[in-house]
Scaffold this active site. Structure first.
Site, PDB file in Angstrom:
ATOM      1  N   GLY A  72     -15.111 128.155  62.980  1.00 53.71           N
ATOM      2  CA  GLY A  72     -14.383 129.367  62.644  1.00 53.71           C
ATOM      3  C   GLY A  72     -13.324 129.674  63.692  1.00 53.71           C
ATOM      4  N   GLY A 165     -20.291 123.380  67.568  1.00 53.61           N
ATOM      5  CA  GLY A 165     -21.222 122.477  66.892  1.00 53.61           C
ATOM      6  C   GLY A 165     -20.638 121.114  66.569  1.00 53.61           C
ATOM      7  N   ASN A 169     -23.011 117.620  66.174  1.00 52.33           N
ATOM      8  CA  ASN A 169     -23.540 117.458  64.813  1.00 52.33           C
ATOM      9  C   ASN A 169     -23.357 116.050  64.275  1.00 52.33           C
ATOM     10  OD1 ASN A 169     -20.996 117.364  63.477  1.00 52.33           O
ATOM     11  ND2 ASN A 169     -20.900 119.591  63.429  1.00 52.33           N
ATOM     12  N   GLU A 409     -31.101 115.043  53.290  1.00 53.14           N
ATOM     13  CA  GLU A 409     -30.217 114.097  53.961  1.00 53.14           C
ATOM     14  C   GLU A 409     -31.065 112.922  54.448  1.00 53.14           C
ATOM     15  OE1 GLU A 409     -28.385 116.256  57.184  1.00 53.14           O
ATOM     16  OE2 GLU A 409     -28.666 114.580  58.550  1.00 53.14           O
ATOM     17  N   HIS A 494     -28.934 124.718  61.228  1.00 53.62           N
ATOM     18  CA  HIS A 494     -27.919 125.367  60.390  1.00 53.62           C
ATOM     19  C   HIS A 494     -28.083 126.884  60.326  1.00 53.62           C
ATOM     20  CE1 HIS A 494     -27.767 121.375  57.852  1.00 53.62           C
ATOM     21  NE2 HIS A 494     -27.233 121.215  59.044  1.00 53.62           N
ATOM     22  N   GLY A 522     -19.935 131.130  60.975  1.00 51.07           N
ATOM     23  CA  GLY A 522     -21.088 131.003  60.082  1.00 51.07           C
ATOM     24  C   GLY A 522     -21.874 132.293  59.895  1.00 51.07           C
ATOM     25  N   ASN A 532     -25.113 120.764  53.939  1.00 52.32           N
ATOM     26  CA  ASN A 532     -24.743 120.981  55.340  1.00 52.32           C
ATOM     27  C   ASN A 532     -23.543 121.934  55.395  1.00 52.32           C
ATOM     28  OD1 ASN A 532     -25.603 118.251  54.470  1.00 52.32           O
ATOM     29  ND2 ASN A 532     -26.061 118.042  56.628  1.00 52.32           N
ATOM     30  N   PHE A 534     -20.821 122.929  57.681  1.00 51.42           N
ATOM     31  CA  PHE A 534     -19.571 123.181  58.416  1.00 51.42           C
ATOM     32  C   PHE A 534     -18.308 123.129  57.558  1.00 51.42           C
ATOM     33  CE2 PHE A 534     -19.741 118.602  60.141  1.00 51.42           C
ATOM     34  CZ  PHE A 534     -18.574 118.154  59.553  1.00 51.42           C
TER      35      PHE A 534
HETATM   36  P1  FAE Z   1     -20.354 127.001  66.339  1.00 52.64           P
HETATM   37  O1  FAE Z   1     -19.801 125.677  65.944  1.00 52.64           O
HETATM   38  O2  FAE Z   1     -21.797 127.095  66.677  1.00 52.64           O
HETATM   39  O3  FAE Z   1     -19.475 127.516  67.577  1.00 52.64           O
HETATM   40  C1  FAE Z   1     -19.761 128.691  68.286  1.00 52.64           C
HETATM   41  C2  FAE Z   1     -19.274 128.522  69.706  1.00 52.64           C
HETATM   42  O4  FAE Z   1     -19.302 129.797  70.357  1.00 52.64           O
HETATM   43  C3  FAE Z   1     -20.135 127.605  70.569  1.00 52.64           C
HETATM   44  O5  FAE Z   1     -19.312 126.659  71.205  1.00 52.64           O
HETATM   45  C4  FAE Z   1     -20.809 128.543  71.556  1.00 52.64           C
HETATM   46  O6  FAE Z   1     -21.082 127.949  72.815  1.00 52.64           O
HETATM   47  C5  FAE Z   1     -19.793 129.659  71.674  1.00 52.64           C
HETATM   48  N1  FAE Z   1     -20.357 130.956  72.085  1.00 52.64           N
HETATM   49  C6  FAE Z   1     -21.486 131.535  71.653  1.00 52.64           C
HETATM   50  N2  FAE Z   1     -21.652 132.749  72.195  1.00 52.64           N
HETATM   51  C7  FAE Z   1     -20.563 132.955  73.014  1.00 52.64           C
HETATM   52  C8  FAE Z   1     -20.147 134.035  73.855  1.00 52.64           C
HETATM   53  N3  FAE Z   1     -20.845 135.159  73.934  1.00 52.64           N
HETATM   54  N4  FAE Z   1     -19.016 133.865  74.569  1.00 52.64           N
HETATM   55  C9  FAE Z   1     -18.284 132.733  74.465  1.00 52.64           C
HETATM   56  N5  FAE Z   1     -18.638 131.687  73.676  1.00 52.64           N
HETATM   57  C10 FAE Z   1     -19.761 131.804  72.948  1.00 52.64           C
HETATM   58  O7  FAE Z   1     -20.080 128.092  65.217  1.00 52.64           O
HETATM   59  N6  FAE Z   1     -23.386 120.824  59.916  1.00 52.64           N
HETATM   60  C11 FAE Z   1     -22.824 120.037  58.966  1.00 52.64           C
HETATM   61  O8  FAE Z   1     -22.112 120.545  58.087  1.00 52.64           O
HETATM   62  N7  FAE Z   1     -23.033 118.674  58.975  1.00 52.64           N
HETATM   63  C12 FAE Z   1     -23.821 118.063  59.900  1.00 52.64           C
HETATM   64  O9  FAE Z   1     -23.967 116.834  59.899  1.00 52.64           O
HETATM   65  C13 FAE Z   1     -24.462 118.889  60.878  1.00 52.64           C
HETATM   66  N8  FAE Z   1     -25.296 118.344  61.808  1.00 52.64           N
HETATM   67  C14 FAE Z   1     -25.799 119.157  62.810  1.00 52.64           C
HETATM   68  C15 FAE Z   1     -26.567 118.569  63.820  1.00 52.64           C
HETATM   69  C16 FAE Z   1     -27.008 119.348  64.886  1.00 52.64           C
HETATM   70  C17 FAE Z   1     -27.861 118.724  65.968  1.00 52.64           C
HETATM   71  C18 FAE Z   1     -26.662 120.730  64.959  1.00 52.64           C
HETATM   72  C19 FAE Z   1     -27.116 121.590  66.118  1.00 52.64           C
HETATM   73  C20 FAE Z   1     -25.894 121.300  63.960  1.00 52.64           C
HETATM   74  C21 FAE Z   1     -25.465 120.526  62.877  1.00 52.64           C
HETATM   75  N9  FAE Z   1     -24.675 121.080  61.873  1.00 52.64           N
HETATM   76  C22 FAE Z   1     -24.169 120.277  60.875  1.00 52.64           C
HETATM   77  C23 FAE Z   1     -24.350 122.526  61.855  1.00 52.64           C
HETATM   78  C24 FAE Z   1     -22.917 122.839  62.290  1.00 52.64           C
HETATM   79  O10 FAE Z   1     -22.608 122.183  63.492  1.00 52.64           O
HETATM   80  C25 FAE Z   1     -22.786 124.365  62.432  1.00 52.64           C
HETATM   81  O11 FAE Z   1     -23.040 124.934  61.157  1.00 52.64           O
HETATM   82  C26 FAE Z   1     -21.387 124.779  62.886  1.00 52.64           C
HETATM   83  O12 FAE Z   1     -21.070 124.229  64.140  1.00 52.64           O
HETATM   84  C27 FAE Z   1     -21.279 126.301  62.971  1.00 52.64           C
HETATM   85  O13 FAE Z   1     -19.930 126.638  63.146  1.00 52.64           O
HETATM   86  P2  FAE Z   1     -19.494 128.038  63.727  1.00 52.64           P
HETATM   87  O14 FAE Z   1     -18.021 128.095  63.756  1.00 52.64           O
HETATM   88  O15 FAE Z   1     -20.237 129.103  62.981  1.00 52.64           O
END
Ligand code: FAE
Length: 553
Positions: A72, A165, A169, A409, A494, A522, A532, A534
């Site tokens: 996002g 993420g 991921n 998956e 997720h 998210g 999934n 993202f």
């Molecule tokens: P996200 O990508 O989590 O980013 C949030 C960021 O904000 C992070 O870098 C945090 O460190 C940072 N943050 C948090 N709090 C603060 C704060 N107070 N101040 C400053 N920074 C902060 O959010 N999804 C798929 O669609 N396909 C896949 O194959 C898949 N595999 C996955 C495998 C693993 C091991 C994991 C953990 C997740 C996987 N996901 C997968 C989920 C996907 O990565 C996740 O839904 C997205 O990354 C979420 O995106 P957001 O933008 O919500």
């Protein structure tokens, strides 16, 4: 069916070598190396987020502050900078631009070290055991890449670092079936999502399908072909899912021409090569405008209305042991919360409860779900090996959503040895939703998830695997999660929801109660995406930011 479309337009920004020096650009050099020859250049470009040398100064004023650098946040950063707005991103994790003592930026999945976990002294691996042996081990406390955040009933895994993420991921880039979309985001018009924003998101992320002819013969996808055979023999639809991994690179890994990443088992602690993470796609393009600045190791801890308009934002600069070494306050005209479902929900819940943002409505913290995640393994017969070499990038799923509420998956078990195991992460239709709540006694935000709620996910997953086991004459593995358990029902990869679109915000992510505060990650999605998540997070962010740029700026 998964959307496998890919257009070149999303990777235009990667077609030139460029250093960023514009005013307001503190992302000093997002250097794009590697030949760039059209659409697939996004995959070949090896961008390194380097020289993040000028983090935000205390007292600074910025037009837009984005909290977090995941999907996002990066969509917001790109579209705002392209529209001519200077953007500053605060990220609590590291930049991930510096090699460790082994010459690599990221640690291997089978050899976790100080780089692997966020501020833990012992690893908390999703698969905690193997063949009866515990896998977790002590590691130095460090601002590592994977956070295993424990709440009362669930451990939530999240990426930490510039790229969120996308750093950890599996790259599975799945568009939900259109007929299921109204249940995913009931207030959003499916026609605009499937006509405009899903294609824009998949292009921007560099999503491509695997070459089926190569896949059919590749040793590293034997495990997936076994998964397909078992699914189809039991009458389940088997679907290929696209990925953001550079398939040409993976082919060269298989041929022995380049350093291995997916074929070395790299994934949850980062990929040293091959994966098109956000710093190589959206973030690279935003940096190329000259209007982007990023402060890694800066955690946003407060946002409150500023006396003369805009918002006062408090940031804590962390060292790599997680200690706050400096507290800064800055002002921002607008703040985008993009800290991920958990990060955004925790922050907003606390800011409402402690009086920093008291006018947020009572939907803050609500509508949180785990996307129905549950894991399991099956023990195959000795004549059905899944292969010693397993690509860490999944390519396939079993779709039993209509009959059983599960999309499974076919996941790798990249151990380097023959395991005779098939492993699955199922996404299921779990009806339970939890709430983030402020606990004034502990001064912490807690989550009301109950582990017993996972039974609905287990039941859904069993509609697939009980039938496959009966057909194949096989059994579940009980050695992967400790304590003779079959189901990995203690975790989610997720997290979704907590500041739901159309409830905590308006229908484009504007937080109720405050002008200039937005949610764009998210947290907007009410708990489940059927696949999934993202691609849906990215597409929704594309939809919302287009509206915000057109109407608010
Ligand atoms: P996200 O990508 O989590 O980013 C949030 C960021 O904000 C992070 O870098 C945090 O460190 C940072 N943050 C948090 N709090 C603060 C704060 N107070 N101040 C400053 N920074 C902060 O959010 N999804 C798929 O669609 N396909 C896949 O194959 C898949 N595999 C996955 C495998 C693993 C091991 C994991 C953990 C997740 C996987 N996901 C997968 C989920 C996907 O990565 C996740 O839904 C997205 O990354 C979420 O995106 P957001 O933008 O919500």
């Amino acid at each position: 069916m998964p959307d496998t479309s890919f257009s070149a337009s999303g990777s235009r920004g990667l077609t030139r070598r460029r250093f960023v020096t514009g005013t307001g650009s503190l992302l000093g050099g997002l250097a794009l190396a590697g030949p760039a020859t059209g659409a697939s250049a996004a995959g070949r470009a090896e961008a390194t987020a380097s020289a993040l040398a000028a983090p935000i100064a205390s007292g600074a004023h910025v037009p837009v502050l984005v909290v977090g650098t995941g999907y996002g946040g990066c969509v917001a950063a790109l579209r705002l900078t392209v529209a001519g707005v200077d953007v500053h991103m605060a990220e609590m994790g590291m930049a991930w631009d510096t090699p460790g003592p082994d010459g690599k930026i990221f640690a291997n999945t089978t050899r976790p070290d100080y780089r692997s976990f966020w501020l833990r002294t012992r690893t908390r691996q999703p698969l905690s055991n193997f063949l009866g042996f515990p896998l977790d081990k002590d590691v130095p406390r460090h601002t590592g890449i994977l956070d295993a955040e424990d709440f009362a009933g669930i451990t939530v895994y999240q990426g930490r670092g510039v790229g969120g993420g996308s750093l950890v991921n599996g790259g599975m880039a799945v568009t939900p079936r259109r007929d299921l979309f109204p249940a995913v985001l009931p207030t959003v018009d499916p026609a605009e999502m499937y006509g405009t924003y899903y294609p824009r998101a998949t292009a921007g992320l560099g999503v491509t399908p695997v070459d089926p002819a190569w896949w059919e013969a590749a040793d590293c996808y034997q495990y997936a072909r076994v998964g397909r055979r078992h699914a189809e023999r039991s009458g389940f639809p088997f679907v290929f899912v696209p990925n953001v991994y550079d398939w040409d690179y993976m082919k060269r890994e298989a041929a022995g021409g380049v350093p291995r990443s997916a074929l070395e088992g790299e994934v949850i602690y980062g990929n040293n090569h091959g994966k098109k993470t956000l710093p190589k796609t959206y973030l690279a393009r935003a940096a190329a405008t000259g209007r982007l600045a990023v402060s890694p190791l800066h955690e946003v801890t407060a946002v409150t209305p500023a006396p003369r308009g805009g918002y006062t934002v408090t940031l804590e600069r962390l060292d790599t042991t997680g200690v706050t070494v400096e507290t800064k306050t800055v002002t921002a005209d607008r703040v985008f919360f993009a800290a991920g479902s958990v990060g955004t929900s925790k922050l907003l819940t606390r800011l409402k409860a402690t009086g920093a943002l008291p006018a947020l409505n009572d939907q803050i913290g609500k509508g949180w779900g785990d996307n129905g995640n549950v894991m399991c393994g099956r023990a195959n017969h000795m004549w059905d090996p899944t292969g010693k070499l397993q690509s860490a990038m999944p390519t396939a799923g079993i779709d039993n959503w209509d009959a059983g509420g599960a999309f499974a998956e076919v996941a790798p078990l990249p151990t380097g040895i023959e395991t005779y195991a098939s492993f699955y992460l199922s996404i299921t239709k779990n009806p339970h939703r939890a709430e983030f709540r402020w606990n004034p006694a502990t001064r912490n935000v807690e989550l009301t998830w109950d582990r017993a709620w996972k039974q609905a996910s287990i039941d859904a997953a069993r509609t697939i695997f009980d039938r496959i086991n009966a057909k194949e004459g096989t059994i579940y593995r009980t050695d992967l999660f400790g304590g003779n358990r079959i189901w990995g029902d203690h975790l989610t990869y997720h997290p979704l929801g907590g500041a739901v679109l159309g409830r905590a915000t308006d229908n484009h992510g504007r937080l109720h109660g405050y002008d200039g505060l937005y949610v764009i990650d998210g947290a907007l999605i009410p708990g489940n995406t059927t696949v999934n998540p993202f691609v849906t997070i990215t597409a929704l962010a594309e939809r919302n930011i287009e509206h915000i740029v057109a109407n608010d700026l």
